[in-house]
Enzyme design. Structure first.
Site, PDB file in Angstrom:
ATOM      1  N   ASP A   1       0.855  -1.181   0.000  1.00  6.44           N
ATOM      2  CA  ASP A   1       0.000   0.000   0.000  1.00  6.44           C
ATOM      3  C   ASP A   1       0.896   1.239   0.000  1.00  6.44           C
ATOM      4  OD1 ASP A   1      -2.288   1.606   0.316  1.00  6.44           O
ATOM      5  OD2 ASP A   1      -1.892   1.746   2.453  1.00  6.44           O
TER       6      ASP A   1
ATOM      7  N   THR B   1      -3.189   5.471  -3.943  1.00  4.87           N
ATOM      8  CA  THR B   1      -2.080   6.140  -3.244  1.00  4.87           C
ATOM      9  C   THR B   1      -0.767   5.970  -3.995  1.00  4.87           C
ATOM     10  OG1 THR B   1      -1.908   4.144  -1.913  1.00  4.87           O
ATOM     11  CG2 THR B   1      -3.050   5.986  -0.944  1.00  4.87           C
ATOM     12  N   THR B   2      -0.593   4.808  -4.649  1.00  2.00           N
ATOM     13  CA  THR B   2       0.650   4.595  -5.412  1.00  2.00           C
ATOM     14  C   THR B   2       0.573   5.353  -6.737  1.00  2.00           C
ATOM     15  OG1 THR B   2       0.695   2.382  -4.474  1.00  2.00           O
ATOM     16  CG2 THR B   2       2.231   2.829  -6.235  1.00  2.00           C
TER      17      THR B   2
ATOM     18  N   ASP C   1      -9.048  -0.025   2.396  1.00  6.06           N
ATOM     19  CA  ASP C   1      -9.012   0.709   1.122  1.00  6.06           C
ATOM     20  C   ASP C   1     -10.298   0.473   0.340  1.00  6.06           C
ATOM     21  OD1 ASP C   1      -6.567   1.577   1.752  1.00  6.06           O
ATOM     22  OD2 ASP C   1      -5.461   0.580   0.157  1.00  6.06           O
TER      23      ASP C   1
END
Length: 527
Positions: free
Chosen positions: A61, A94-95, A387
């Site tokens: 994550d 998020t990445t 998530d």
């Protein structure tokens, strides 16, 4: 007269080209660090702390990885922040947001080297971002009106989110858990009422969704094991004063009988407090702090179930879902708001006993019990599920859906390319660079899956020049696939947040032309 030195001793400054290079390099290094975790075939990272206990986290994550890093480079910190905000705001992407910002800066570096002013690049990026967003919003699907279709959209989004996580093997099972839990919220984004309990043992497949609330505590000895139509008082108060505890003072007594009198007085005080609590007409008392043997006996005699030392998260959530409030004084029973539920009983999960509250006031409350081989697996499973829950709860509000698998980036890149051709002047270089940065997302997805990205992206581009193409990267078969048929969907809100946050962060770092590092003030300077 020339000024020799402007700053005090330990301060340093870097100007112009060097400052910009330091920013670019820091940001690109961070993007490269998390790049390999992107997509369904992304790899995990082990984060090991050097502190006491050497705790180990295994995760892919982006936000968790970046949060754990101690970073010195100021531009890299900006990227860490955008990934944190992306995590809080929409939960997923998020990445992607860090990779996109890193690629935008990589392209900007080439443009700056070609003597294009950073402000020109920024205005080009802005135009491109606006164009990309419009391109996306024209392609969205919205099935809010049709409940069945909307639920299947949610399932697809959940499965797409989970397919890049540890839960990808059992993604259908967990997608169903997540969708059921979010559907119970009836449009609220308050994930507080969905509790996640982790119990090691069994396999991930044994995880289940339970309606109601589970508290990770045992029922005390000699207390009722089952209570129907419970009235619950949730409290945070000291219940351990039945022994003499006089700190910082001396008590002189002339005989042991006096000590007994003091102990008796303490016990009386405790008995009065317990009577006051029972006087609220309750049959379940949950306390944040310890309950000693004497009050526990009194509660057991009165047929009240007393639960001690419930963790703070636990009692806050319990108060929320049962409709009560946390009390710490018991003199006016009418002002205390009690919680209610239909049934309290003890249940077994694996080897452990837990307390189960069913039929709680807040109908949307539920508990997801995660099982797994080890605590590392459970922690990562919890992050993945969290998530998915965040994305789904946001999608229930903004129900616009896009296809996934690199399809949105190709759609945006195509429109941005068109814009670059129409735009005169140097800005067109920046707009073109933006389109290349967008394509880096599907490229990275393909690279991480060990595929030939150059070949796949060329095929994708050709596919997207046909009308209404649904082509994206199918990492399972290793070719270009139809995303609509494969059921790979993403939430519009996630994609929009990735696009705008990454552009703003890149813009902020591009504006930098000087970095001043100051030493901390010494103590004597403050006198």
């Amino acid at each position: 007269m020339a000024i020799d030195k402007l700053f005090k001793d330990d301060a340093t400054e870097e100007k112009g080209e060097r400052a910009r290079m330091a920013s670019f390099i820091g940001a690109m290094a961070i993007a490269d660090l998390v790049k390999t975790t992107l997509g369904p075939k992304g790899m995990d990272k082990i984060l090991q702390s050097t502190g006491r206990g050497h705790s180990v986290t295994v995760t892919n994550d982006g936000a968790t990885i970046l949060k754990s890093l101690h970073i010195d480079n100021p531009a890299a910190k900006v990227l860490v922040d955008i990934s944190k905000v992306q995590d809080d705001e929409v939960g997923d992407g998020t990445t992607s947001v860090v990779v996109l910002a890193g690629e935008l800066l990589r392209e900007a570096e080439k443009l700056v080297a070609a003597k294009i002013h950073p402000m020109t690049i920024i205005s080009g990026y802005r135009m491109a971002a606006e164009c990309a967003r419009n391109a996306l919003s024209q392609k969205v699907m919205d099935n809010k009106e049709d409940a069945e279709k909307f639920k299947s959209d949610l399932m697809k989004i959940a499965m797409t989110t989970l397919s890049s996580k540890i839960l990808s093997q059992d993604k259908e099972h967990f997608a169903k858990l997540a969708v059921d839990a979010v559907m119970r919220l009836k449009g609220s984004t308050n994930l507080e009422s969905i509790q996640i309990i982790k119990k090691a043992g069994g396999s991930l497949k044994d995880s289940f969704l339970d309606e109601g609330f589970i508290l990770d505590k045992k029922i005390g000895i000699g207390q009722p094991k089952r209570i129907e139509n419970a009235k619950i008082l949730v409290a945070n108060t000291a219940m351990d004063t039945d022994k003499v505890k006089i700190y910082g003072a001396r008590v002189r007594v002339d005989s042991m009988s006096r000590v007994a009198q003091i102990e008796g007085a303490e016990k009386e005080k405790m008995r009065e407090k317990v009577q006051k609590i029972i006087g609220h007409g309750i049959n379940c008392f949950v306390n944040r702090q310890l309950i000693y043997n004497f009050p526990e006996e009194l509660f057991a005699d009165a047929g009240v179930l007393a639960i001690e030392h419930a963790d703070f998260d636990g009692i806050e959530r319990l108060a929320l879902v049962t409709g009560g409030e946390i009390a710490s004084t018991f003199d006016n029973p009418e002002s205390v708001k009690l919680g209610h539920c239909k049934l309290i009983e003890e249940i077994m999960i694996g080897e452990d006993k837990l307390i189960h509250f069913s039929g709680v006031e807040m109908g949307q409350a539920c508990t997801i019990v995660l099982r797994g081989a080890s605590f590392h697996v459970l922690d990562e499973a919890e992050r993945s599920l969290h998530d998915a829950l965040c994305v789904l709860s946001q999608t229930v509000i903004d129900s616009r859906v896009l296809l996934g698998g690199g399809w949105p980036e190709m759609v945006m890149a195509k429109e941005v390319d068109e814009l670059a051709r129409k735009t005169p002047g140097k800005k067109s270089h920046a707009i073109e660079a933006f389109s290349r940065a967008l394509i880096s997302i599907p490229t990275t997805i393909a690279d991480n899956a060990g595929l030939d990205s150059a070949e796949l992206i060329a095929q994708l581009r050709a596919e997207h020049h046909k009308e209404e193409s649904h082509a994206g990267i199918d990492v399972i078969s290793g070719s270009v696939g139809d995303m609509a048929e494969l059921g790979i969907s993403e939430a519009f809100k996630v994609k929009q947040a990735v696009l705008l946050s990454a552009t703003e962060a890149a813009e902020m770092i591009l504006r930098v032309d000087e970095i001043i590092t100051c030493a901390p003030r010494r103590r004597e300077d403050r006198m």
